[in-house]
Design a protein around this motif. Structure first.
Motif, PDB file in Angstrom:
ATOM      1  N   TYR A   1     -27.557  20.050 -30.152  1.00  0.00           N
ATOM      2  CA  TYR A   1     -27.818  18.702 -30.646  1.00  0.00           C
ATOM      3  C   TYR A   1     -28.451  18.771 -32.029  1.00  0.00           C
ATOM      4  O   TYR A   1     -29.115  19.725 -32.379  1.00  0.00           O
ATOM      5  N   TYR A   2     -28.253  17.720 -32.799  1.00  0.00           N
ATOM      6  CA  TYR A   2     -28.912  17.602 -34.084  1.00  0.00           C
ATOM      7  C   TYR A   2     -30.218  16.854 -33.884  1.00  0.00           C
ATOM      8  O   TYR A   2     -30.305  15.915 -33.106  1.00  0.00           O
TER       9      TYR A   2
ATOM     10  N   GLN B   1     -32.806  14.243 -34.591  1.00  0.00           N
ATOM     11  CA  GLN B   1     -32.757  12.918 -35.208  1.00  0.00           C
ATOM     12  C   GLN B   1     -34.160  12.545 -35.681  1.00  0.00           C
ATOM     13  O   GLN B   1     -34.988  12.070 -34.912  1.00  0.00           O
TER      14      GLN B   1
ATOM     15  N   HIS C   1     -32.421  22.619 -31.347  1.00  0.00           N
ATOM     16  CA  HIS C   1     -31.620  21.855 -32.303  1.00  0.00           C
ATOM     17  C   HIS C   1     -31.144  22.734 -33.451  1.00  0.00           C
ATOM     18  O   HIS C   1     -31.780  23.715 -33.806  1.00  0.00           O
TER      19      HIS C   1
END
Length: 84
Positions: free
Chosen positions: A15-16, A18, A66
Motif C-alpha cells: 500500500y502507499y 496516504q 508501505h
C-alpha cells in the motif's frame, strides 16, 4: 485466494502511505485533546499515550509495510510543521 497471477500480484502489492489521511486524523485528535484538556486535564496523559503509540505504529508502517510513492528528501517536513 487468487486464481490468476494478476490477482496474486495485486494482492501482494504494498500500500502507499496516504499522508493526507493520517495528517488530518492526527490534527483532529490533537485539536480535540487540546480543547478538552482545559475542561478535563485528565485527558492529556491519554493523548500522550495515543500519540506515542501512533508514532511507533506509523514509523513501523513507513519502514516495513508501505512503499513511498514519491520522495521529497525532507522538503515536506516544514510544510507539515506550518499546519500544526
Amino acid at each position: 485466494m487468487a486464481d490468476v497471477d494478476y490477482e496474486l500480484r495485486e494482492a501482494m502489492k504494498p500500500y502507499y502511505f496516504q499522508y493526507g489521511t493520517y495528517l488530518a486524523f492526527g490534527c483532529l485528535i490533537f485539536t480535540i485533546s487540546c480543547c478538552y484538556s482545559t475542561v478535563a486535564p485528565i485527558i492529556l496523559p491519554f493523548a500522550t499515550i495515543y500519540f506515542s503509540f501512533d508514532y511507533l505504529i506509523q514509523k513501523y508502517q513507513l519502514l516495513y509495510v508501505h512503499t513511498p510513492s514519491f520522495e521529497t528528501y525532507g522538503m515536506f517536513w516544514p510544510v507539515i510543521i506550518k499546519f500544526m
